[in-house]
Design a protein around this motif. Structure first.
Motif, PDB file in Angstrom:
ATOM      1  N   UNK A   1       4.934  22.017   9.583  1.00  0.00           N
ATOM      2  CA  UNK A   1       6.266  21.666   9.098  1.00  0.00           C
ATOM      3  C   UNK A   1       6.138  20.915   7.781  1.00  0.00           C
ATOM      4  N   UNK A   2       5.465  19.744   7.818  1.00  0.00           N
ATOM      5  CA  UNK A   2       5.283  18.942   6.612  1.00  0.00           C
ATOM      6  C   UNK A   2       3.924  19.254   6.007  1.00  0.00           C
ATOM      7  N   UNK A   3       3.915  19.575   4.715  1.00  0.00           N
ATOM      8  CA  UNK A   3       2.625  19.766   4.049  1.00  0.00           C
ATOM      9  C   UNK A   3       2.142  18.459   3.420  1.00  0.00           C
ATOM     10  N   UNK A   4       3.092  17.548   3.148  1.00  0.00           N
ATOM     11  CA  UNK A   4       2.746  16.259   2.560  1.00  0.00           C
ATOM     12  C   UNK A   4       3.734  15.203   3.032  1.00  0.00           C
ATOM     13  N   UNK A   5       3.201  14.037   3.384  1.00  0.00           N
ATOM     14  CA  UNK A   5       4.052  12.876   3.683  1.00  0.00           C
ATOM     15  C   UNK A   5       3.464  11.674   2.949  1.00  0.00           C
ATOM     16  N   UNK A   6       4.276  11.032   2.120  1.00  0.00           N
ATOM     17  CA  UNK A   6       3.877   9.816   1.409  1.00  0.00           C
ATOM     18  C   UNK A   6       4.714   8.655   1.935  1.00  0.00           C
ATOM     19  N   UNK A   7       4.057   7.530   2.212  1.00  0.00           N
ATOM     20  CA  UNK A   7       4.739   6.368   2.797  1.00  0.00           C
ATOM     21  C   UNK A   7       4.310   5.108   2.047  1.00  0.00           C
TER      22      UNK A   7
ATOM     23  N   UNK B   1      13.773  12.304   1.879  1.00  0.00           N
ATOM     24  CA  UNK B   1      13.445  10.908   1.601  1.00  0.00           C
ATOM     25  C   UNK B   1      13.974  10.021   2.730  1.00  0.00           C
ATOM     26  N   UNK B   2      13.292   8.918   2.983  1.00  0.00           N
ATOM     27  CA  UNK B   2      13.755   7.960   3.988  1.00  0.00           C
ATOM     28  C   UNK B   2      13.709   6.545   3.431  1.00  0.00           C
ATOM     29  N   UNK B   3      14.580   5.709   3.960  1.00  0.00           N
ATOM     30  CA  UNK B   3      14.535   4.248   3.804  1.00  0.00           C
ATOM     31  C   UNK B   3      14.381   3.776   2.365  1.00  0.00           C
TER      32      UNK B   3
ATOM     33  N   UNK C   1       0.816  -1.201   0.000  1.00  0.00           N
ATOM     34  CA  UNK C   1       0.000   0.000   0.000  1.00  0.00           C
ATOM     35  C   UNK C   1       0.848   1.247   0.000  1.00  0.00           C
ATOM     36  N   UNK C   2       0.230   2.337  -0.405  1.00  0.00           N
ATOM     37  CA  UNK C   2       0.883   3.642  -0.438  1.00  0.00           C
ATOM     38  C   UNK C   2      -0.121   4.651   0.082  1.00  0.00           C
ATOM     39  N   UNK C   3       0.308   5.536   0.962  1.00  0.00           N
ATOM     40  CA  UNK C   3      -0.605   6.550   1.505  1.00  0.00           C
ATOM     41  C   UNK C   3       0.082   7.900   1.543  1.00  0.00           C
ATOM     42  N   UNK C   4      -0.675   8.925   1.226  1.00  0.00           N
ATOM     43  CA  UNK C   4      -0.189  10.297   1.317  1.00  0.00           C
ATOM     44  C   UNK C   4      -1.096  11.073   2.255  1.00  0.00           C
ATOM     45  N   UNK C   5      -0.527  11.615   3.318  1.00  0.00           N
ATOM     46  CA  UNK C   5      -1.239  12.516   4.216  1.00  0.00           C
ATOM     47  C   UNK C   5      -0.820  13.932   3.880  1.00  0.00           C
TER      48      UNK C   5
ATOM     49  N   UNK D   1      11.877   2.496  11.323  1.00  0.00           N
ATOM     50  CA  UNK D   1      10.903   1.435  11.065  1.00  0.00           C
ATOM     51  C   UNK D   1      11.023   0.872   9.658  1.00  0.00           C
ATOM     52  N   UNK D   2      12.040   1.328   8.927  1.00  0.00           N
ATOM     53  CA  UNK D   2      12.284   0.820   7.583  1.00  0.00           C
ATOM     54  C   UNK D   2      11.209   1.183   6.587  1.00  0.00           C
ATOM     55  N   UNK D   3      10.555   2.316   6.786  1.00  0.00           N
ATOM     56  CA  UNK D   3       9.450   2.715   5.916  1.00  0.00           C
ATOM     57  C   UNK D   3       9.917   3.746   4.890  1.00  0.00           C
ATOM     58  N   UNK D   4       9.881   3.393   3.601  1.00  0.00           N
ATOM     59  CA  UNK D   4      10.228   4.371   2.568  1.00  0.00           C
ATOM     60  C   UNK D   4       9.208   5.510   2.560  1.00  0.00           C
ATOM     61  N   UNK D   5       9.695   6.741   2.584  1.00  0.00           N
ATOM     62  CA  UNK D   5       8.788   7.882   2.662  1.00  0.00           C
ATOM     63  C   UNK D   5       9.351   9.076   1.923  1.00  0.00           C
ATOM     64  N   UNK D   6       8.449   9.938   1.501  1.00  0.00           N
ATOM     65  CA  UNK D   6       8.788  11.225   0.870  1.00  0.00           C
ATOM     66  C   UNK D   6       8.059  12.303   1.658  1.00  0.00           C
TER      67      UNK D   6
END
Length: 330
Positions: free
Chosen positions: A269-275, A319-321, A236-240, A304-309
Motif C-alpha cells: 500500500x505505502x511505498x514510503x512513510x516519513x515521520x 499527510x497527517x498531524x 528526529x525524522x525517519x523515512x521507511x 499520536x500527534x505524529x506529523x507524517x507524509x
C-alpha cells in the motif's frame, strides 16, 4: 566503513550497510564530530550486526537457551527494540530475524545487490532458491514474539530462547543516529545532524531556519530529485521505504520491512512513510509501524500527534498531524 567524502561542514561515509551523513553548524569542528560519528557507528556495528561472525548479537545467538550478561550498548539497543514492540503492540518486533532471512535478506545488503546483479547478468533471474541461489525458499512464519525474551534490564541479563533469532536492524540504526548526534553536539558544542539512510537525528542548536531536509522515496536520490524539502529544527525524522532496499526472491519482489504477524512483507500500500518525532528512534518506530499497518496508518499516526507524509504505491500522498503540504517547517 569506507567511501568517505569531506566538504566544509559536511562529512559522508558508508556504514551499517547504508550511507552516513554528518552536518555541523561550525565547519571548523567537523573533524571532531566526524571522529565521534565513526566511533559510534563502529560500536553499533560491532554489537548489533547480524552479518558479522564476531558481533555481540551473533555470539548471543550462539548462547541461546542460556542467560547472558550483555554489554551496556547492547542493553540500550535491546531496551529500544523492546520499547518499540511494546508501544506498537508488536508491529515492530525484534524477533523477526528468521523471517527476514527467509525473505532473502541473509547477508549484508550490498552482497544481496551484488548477487542480484550477477543473476541478472547471467540471464538467470530468480531460480526459486535463496538470495544466493543456495537455500530453498521458506514459507513465511509469524515472528516468535518479543514477549518471549527473558530480559532483566537492571542486571543486563538476557535469556534468548532457542529458535528465536533477533534482528535489531532499523531500531539500532535509529539509535545510532540519535547517539551520534547527541554525543557530537556535546563534544563540539555546535549544532549537529546525523543521517543514516533515511533516518535523521539532530542535536545542539540548529542553523537559522532549521535543517533543510530533502524528502524522497530513496534517500540516495533525495538531493537530486526531492519530492519535497522541509525545515526541521530538532528531534528526529525517519523515512521507511519499500523501494530503497528491495530484491527478488522466490519469484517475488521483496523488501526489508516485515510484518511480524505473518513473517512476510506487508500487503503493498505505502511505498514510503516519513515521520517527524521527538527523536530519530521514535520517528523510525512510527514509520516502520505505518508500513506494516497499511490502510489504518494515517489514523494511527494522527491519533499520536505524529506529523507524517505517506506515499502510496501509485504515488498518492497523504499527510497527517500538520506535516506541511508545501515547503515549510515541521
Amino acid at each position: 566503513m569506507n567511501g568517505a567524502l569531506t566538504l566544509p561542514g559536511r562529512f559522508e561515509l558508508t556504514a551499517l550497510g547504508t550511507s552516513a551523513l554528518l552536518l555541523v553548524t561550525q565547519p571548523r569542528l567537523l573533524d571532531r564530530a566526524a571522529e565521534v560519528l565513526r566511533g559510534e557507528l563502529a560500536e553499533i556495528d560491532r554489537v548489533c550486526s547480524r552479518f558479522r561472525t564476531d558481533s555481540e548479537i551473533t555470539k548471543l545467538h550462539r548462547a541461546a537457551g542460556r542467560t547472558v550478561i550483555v554489554s551496556p550498548l547492547l542493553a540500550e539497543a535491546l531496551d529500544a527494540a523492546l520499547r518499540a514492540a511494546a508501544i506498537t503492540g508488536g508491529l515492530v518486533d525484534p524477533t523477526v530475524g528468521a523471517a527476514v532471512r527467509a525473505l532473502g535478506y541473509d547477508r549484508d545488503f550490498a552482497q544481496v545487490q551484488a548477487l542480484e546483479s550477477r543473476r541478472g547478468a547471467d540471464g538467470g533471474g530468480v531460480d526459486g532458491r535463496g538470495s544466493g541461489g543456495s537455500a530453498p525458499v521458506e514459507e513465511p512464519r509469524p515472528a516468535p514474539g518479543w514477549w518471549r525474551l527473558h530480559w532483566d534490564p537492571a542486571a543486563r541479563e538476557l535469556l534468548l530462547p532457542r529458535g528465536v533469532s533477533l534482528d535489531l536492524g532499523a531500531t539500532a540504526k535509529a539509535l545510532a543516529a540519535d547517539r551520534a548526534a547527541r554525543r557530537a553536539a556535546e563534544v563540539t558544542g555546535c549544532g549537529v545532524l546525523v543521517g543514516l539512510g533515511g533516518d535523521l537525528g539532530m542535536a545542539g542548536t540548529p542553523p537559522e531556519g532549521g535543517w533543510r531536509v530533502a524528502v524522497a522515496d530513496d534517500h540516495r536520490d533525495a538531493l537530486d530529485s526531492p519530492a519535497q524539502t522541509i525545515s526541521v529544527a530538532s528531534g528526529g525524522l525517519a523515512t521507511s521505504s519499500t523501494v530503497a532496499r528491495a530484491w527478488r526472491h522466490g519469484g517475488r519482489r521483496r523488501h526489508h520491512i516485515v510484518d511480524p504477524r505473518t513473517g512476510d512483507n506487508p500487503a503493498p500500500l505505502w511505498r514510503t512513510v516519513s515521520v517527524a518525532a521527538g527523536s530519530c528512534m521514535d520517528a523510525n518506530i512510527a514509520s516502520t509501524a505505518a508500513i506494516v499497518l497499511g490502510g489504518v496508518a494515517p489514523d494511527w499516526l494522527a491519533s499520536r500527534g505524529l506529523p507524517a507524509r505517506l506515499v502510496t504505491e501509485t504515488g498518492q500522498v497523504v499527510h497527517t498531524a500538520g506535516w506541511p503540504m508545501t515547503e515549510e517547517g515541521v
